[in-house]
Design a protein around this motif. Structure first.
Motif, PDB file in Angstrom:
ATOM      1  N   THR A 138      43.289  66.004 -15.376  1.00 42.29           N
ATOM      2  CA  THR A 138      43.046  65.807 -16.813  1.00 42.29           C
ATOM      3  C   THR A 138      42.039  66.828 -17.329  1.00 42.29           C
ATOM      4  O   THR A 138      42.141  67.286 -18.468  1.00 42.29           O
TER       5      THR A 138
ATOM      6  N   GLN B  38      42.775  69.471 -20.339  1.00 42.48           N
ATOM      7  CA  GLN B  38      41.881  69.590 -21.497  1.00 42.48           C
ATOM      8  C   GLN B  38      41.382  71.030 -21.669  1.00 42.48           C
ATOM      9  O   GLN B  38      41.243  71.516 -22.792  1.00 42.48           O
TER      10      GLN B  38
ATOM     11  N   ARG C 193      44.183  72.983 -23.300  1.00 40.15           N
ATOM     12  CA  ARG C 193      44.289  72.619 -24.708  1.00 40.15           C
ATOM     13  C   ARG C 193      43.201  73.301 -25.533  1.00 40.15           C
ATOM     14  O   ARG C 193      43.451  73.785 -26.636  1.00 40.15           O
TER      15      ARG C 193
END
Length: 172
Positions: free
Chosen positions: A5, A9, A12
């Protein structure tokens, strides 16, 4: 947070920073270019193979229909032939059995024929030759082995055999 994760992130955040740094004209250009690229991938991976496969199937369909019709005709012909009477084989005789044996290099010590039955005694014959002869008379004259007593000799492949044969003249 898990490492996956966190990595997502990070990607992104980088993509968002890249997008914010672009001008409005660059954003439109990149959006249109992405849409065109997506449509090209969609067409080349999904639509084009389906169209080509459909064209090949339409091209081969008449030939497949013709083959299906030929198979149906052959099936009907086979069904019609199944119902026809077959020619009865020549009756089993001592001469016919001795001739068949001699043609394969075999000699019977005794042959006794009674009606549709025959009893043979063979000594010192090669087993493969005996089997080939039995298969030949089965297919050519509808003669089947109803009883067999086969014993091996000391010489490899040689046997003594006492056979009772029966001819099925009706074809059943």
């Amino acid at each position: 947070m898990s490492k996956l994760t966190q990595t997502i992130q990070d990607y992104r955040a980088r993509a968002s920073a890249f997008w914010i740094e672009r001008t409005e004209q660059e954003r439109k250009f990149l959006g249109v270019g992405g849409a065109v690229l997506g449509l090209a991938l969609f067409y080349s991976l999904l639509v084009a193979p389906a169209l080509d496969g459909g064209a090949k199937l339409r091209k081969s369909l008449p030939e497949l229909r013709q083959q299906a019709a030929e198979l149906q005709a052959l099936g009907l012909e086979a069904a019609a032939l199944r119902g026809q009477n077959t020619i009865a084989p020549a009756p089993m005789t001592r001469e016919m059995l001795n001739t068949g044996l001699a043609a394969r290099g075999l000699t019977a010590q005794s042959v006794a024929v009674t009606g549709e039955y025959a009893k043979l005694q063979l000594n010192g014959v090669p087993f493969p030759g005996l089997i080939v002869w039995l298969d030949a008379i089965r297919t050519e004259s509808r003669i089947a082995v109803s009883e067999a007593n086969i014993s091996a000799q000391d010489t490899a492949g040689m046997v003594n055999a006492t056979l009772t044969l029966r001819q099925n003249a009706s074809g059943q």
